[in-house]
Structure formats: C-alpha cells, structure tokens
Scaffold this motif. Sequence first.
Motif, mmCIF file in Angstrom:
data_model
loop_
_atom_site.group_PDB
_atom_site.id
_atom_site.type_symbol
_atom_site.label_atom_id
_atom_site.label_comp_id
_atom_site.label_asym_id
_atom_site.label_seq_id
_atom_site.Cartn_x
_atom_site.Cartn_y
_atom_site.Cartn_z
ATOM 1 N N GLY A 1 0.767 -1.241 0.000
ATOM 2 C CA GLY A 1 0.000 0.000 0.000
ATOM 3 C C GLY A 1 0.794 1.285 0.000
ATOM 4 N N ASP A 2 2.123 1.210 -0.066
ATOM 5 C CA ASP A 2 2.909 2.436 -0.163
ATOM 6 C C ASP A 2 2.789 2.964 -1.582
ATOM 7 O OD1 ASP A 2 3.838 2.740 2.398
ATOM 8 O OD2 ASP A 2 5.646 1.568 2.061
ATOM 9 N N ASP A 3 2.363 4.184 -1.699
ATOM 10 C CA ASP A 3 2.161 4.810 -2.997
ATOM 11 C C ASP A 3 3.410 5.602 -3.359
ATOM 12 O OD1 ASP A 3 1.279 6.111 -5.252
ATOM 13 O OD2 ASP A 3 -0.353 7.169 -4.239
ATOM 14 N N LEU A 4 4.052 5.242 -4.459
ATOM 15 C CA LEU A 4 5.264 5.950 -4.877
ATOM 16 C C LEU A 4 5.023 7.437 -5.063
ATOM 17 C CD1 LEU A 4 7.051 3.597 -7.438
ATOM 18 C CD2 LEU A 4 7.907 4.379 -5.236
ATOM 19 N N SER A 5 3.811 7.818 -5.417
ATOM 20 C CA SER A 5 3.537 9.236 -5.642
ATOM 21 C C SER A 5 3.605 10.044 -4.352
ATOM 22 C CB SER A 5 2.171 9.427 -6.302
ATOM 23 O OG SER A 5 1.131 9.038 -5.431
ATOM 24 N N SER A 6 3.621 9.385 -3.199
ATOM 25 C CA SER A 6 3.711 10.106 -1.932
ATOM 26 C C SER A 6 5.156 10.441 -1.556
ATOM 27 C CB SER A 6 3.056 9.305 -0.806
ATOM 28 O OG SER A 6 3.777 8.112 -0.563
ATOM 29 N N PHE A 7 6.104 9.952 -2.340
ATOM 30 C CA PHE A 7 7.518 10.232 -2.091
ATOM 31 C C PHE A 7 7.971 11.395 -2.972
ATOM 32 C CE2 PHE A 7 6.955 5.930 -0.659
ATOM 33 C CZ PHE A 7 7.749 5.844 0.463
ATOM 34 N N ASP A 8 9.012 12.079 -2.535
ATOM 35 C CA ASP A 8 9.580 13.183 -3.301
ATOM 36 C C ASP A 8 10.805 12.768 -4.093
ATOM 37 O OD1 ASP A 8 7.771 15.141 -2.259
ATOM 38 O OD2 ASP A 8 8.937 15.132 -0.411
ATOM 39 N N LEU A 9 11.506 11.764 -3.593
ATOM 40 C CA LEU A 9 12.801 11.425 -4.157
ATOM 41 C C LEU A 9 13.088 9.942 -3.973
ATOM 42 C CD1 LEU A 9 15.676 12.352 -5.206
ATOM 43 C CD2 LEU A 9 16.255 12.703 -2.793
ATOM 44 N N VAL A 10 13.681 9.339 -4.987
ATOM 45 C CA VAL A 10 14.202 7.980 -4.889
ATOM 46 C C VAL A 10 15.703 8.081 -5.087
ATOM 47 C CG1 VAL A 10 14.298 5.692 -5.942
ATOM 48 C CG2 VAL A 10 12.103 6.897 -5.790
ATOM 49 N N LEU A 11 16.457 7.543 -4.134
ATOM 50 C CA LEU A 11 17.907 7.444 -4.275
ATOM 51 C C LEU A 11 18.223 6.023 -4.708
ATOM 52 C CD1 LEU A 11 19.110 9.257 -1.029
ATOM 53 C CD2 LEU A 11 18.942 10.182 -3.342
ATOM 54 N N ALA A 12 18.718 5.876 -5.893
ATOM 55 C CA ALA A 12 19.069 4.562 -6.421
ATOM 56 C C ALA A 12 20.562 4.354 -6.227
ATOM 57 C CB ALA A 12 18.701 4.478 -7.904
ATOM 58 N N LEU A 13 20.929 3.245 -5.604
ATOM 59 C CA LEU A 13 22.327 2.978 -5.295
ATOM 60 C C LEU A 13 22.943 1.929 -6.213
ATOM 61 C CD1 LEU A 13 22.201 3.015 -1.390
ATOM 62 C CD2 LEU A 13 22.455 4.928 -2.976
ATOM 63 N N SER A 14 22.178 1.461 -7.178
ATOM 64 C CA SER A 14 22.704 0.515 -8.161
ATOM 65 C C SER A 14 22.029 0.801 -9.502
ATOM 66 C CB SER A 14 22.422 -0.929 -7.738
ATOM 67 O OG SER A 14 21.046 -1.221 -7.897
ATOM 68 N N PRO A 15 22.669 0.425 -10.597
ATOM 69 C CA PRO A 15 22.032 0.621 -11.904
ATOM 70 C C PRO A 15 20.681 -0.105 -12.012
ATOM 71 C CG PRO A 15 24.365 0.171 -12.195
ATOM 72 C CD PRO A 15 24.052 -0.062 -10.736
ATOM 73 N N ALA A 16 20.591 -1.297 -11.431
ATOM 74 C CA ALA A 16 19.329 -2.046 -11.488
ATOM 75 C C ALA A 16 18.222 -1.321 -10.737
ATOM 76 C CB ALA A 16 19.528 -3.451 -10.923
ATOM 77 N N SER A 17 18.519 -0.768 -9.564
ATOM 78 C CA SER A 17 17.487 -0.048 -8.819
ATOM 79 C C SER A 17 17.126 1.260 -9.514
ATOM 80 C CB SER A 17 17.902 0.187 -7.368
ATOM 81 O OG SER A 17 19.030 1.011 -7.279
ATOM 82 N N GLN A 18 18.074 1.878 -10.168
ATOM 83 C CA GLN A 18 17.780 3.095 -10.925
ATOM 84 C C GLN A 18 16.796 2.783 -12.065
ATOM 85 O OE1 GLN A 18 20.887 4.660 -13.423
ATOM 86 N NE2 GLN A 18 20.042 6.735 -13.348
ATOM 87 N N ARG A 19 17.076 1.720 -12.819
ATOM 88 C CA ARG A 19 16.178 1.338 -13.916
ATOM 89 C C ARG A 19 14.773 1.046 -13.406
ATOM 90 N NH1 ARG A 19 20.792 -1.279 -15.458
ATOM 91 N NH2 ARG A 19 20.103 -3.269 -14.600
#
Length: 133
Positions: A57-75
């Motif tokens: 139930g966590d809605d990504l639209s409720s976040f302001d920023l995603v910090l990706a620490l790997s290329p896979a998580s960034q994609r």
Amino acid sequence: MAEGIMKQLYGTECYIQSVGVKNDLEIDGFSIAVCEEIGVELSRHRSRSFDEMEDWGDDLSSFDLVLALSPASQRRALDLTQFYHLEVEYWPILDPTGLGDNREARMALYRQARDQIKARLIERWGPGRTLDD
C-alpha cells in the motif's frame, strides 16, 4: 545501510523507506556489523522490494525522491516513476556483496560502501543532527 544511516543523521525530519530491486528480507550480517561500528542498528531492519512496497500500500507518488544505489534499482525506479512527478537520483555506491577473499577484506569493502553512503548523504543534506539533538 542507507536507511539506517539517514535515520541516524536526520531522525524524523523526513520519511525514509529502504527498497530494493529484490527482497532478501534479512539484512546482510556484514552490513549490520559495519553500521554497528558507527552506532547505526540494523539487526531489526528488513529489506523489501519495489513490488512488495506497492503490495503493502505504499504509494510511490507520496515520495519526493528515490535514491538509487545501483544501476538495477535506478532502472526499476525510473520504470515505476514514469507516471509520477518524482525525482530519481543515482548514486554509484560500491556493492560489496560477495567481494573479498576473507572476513577482514569483506569488512573493509562494506566499510567503504557505508562511508560512501554517509558522505553522499551529508553532501546532499548537510551534517544532520548530533547525538545531543
């Protein structure tokens, strides 16, 4: 590591949720050990995947920023956030998983990753709170 270090530095100033590309549930023992060295307790932390985050139930639209620490998580973050006004930053942090020939070599690599994360957090948001705050 990033969630625990960020919570230590910034406390309740922001909402922080650690998510990975896949779910391993248990936090790596080397991560726990090197974070314990700087007063960050990770043994009760659990990792979860982007898919689980949505399922719970966590809605990504409720976040302001995603910090990706790997290329896979960034994609994955870019795929999931293409319909939201949400910034994705990629921080190329060493992934020490499976590296090193012995325990001390592995610990050194995990310390390096921990220190890279902490330095990037401080560079981005300042020194954070002190233990007296």
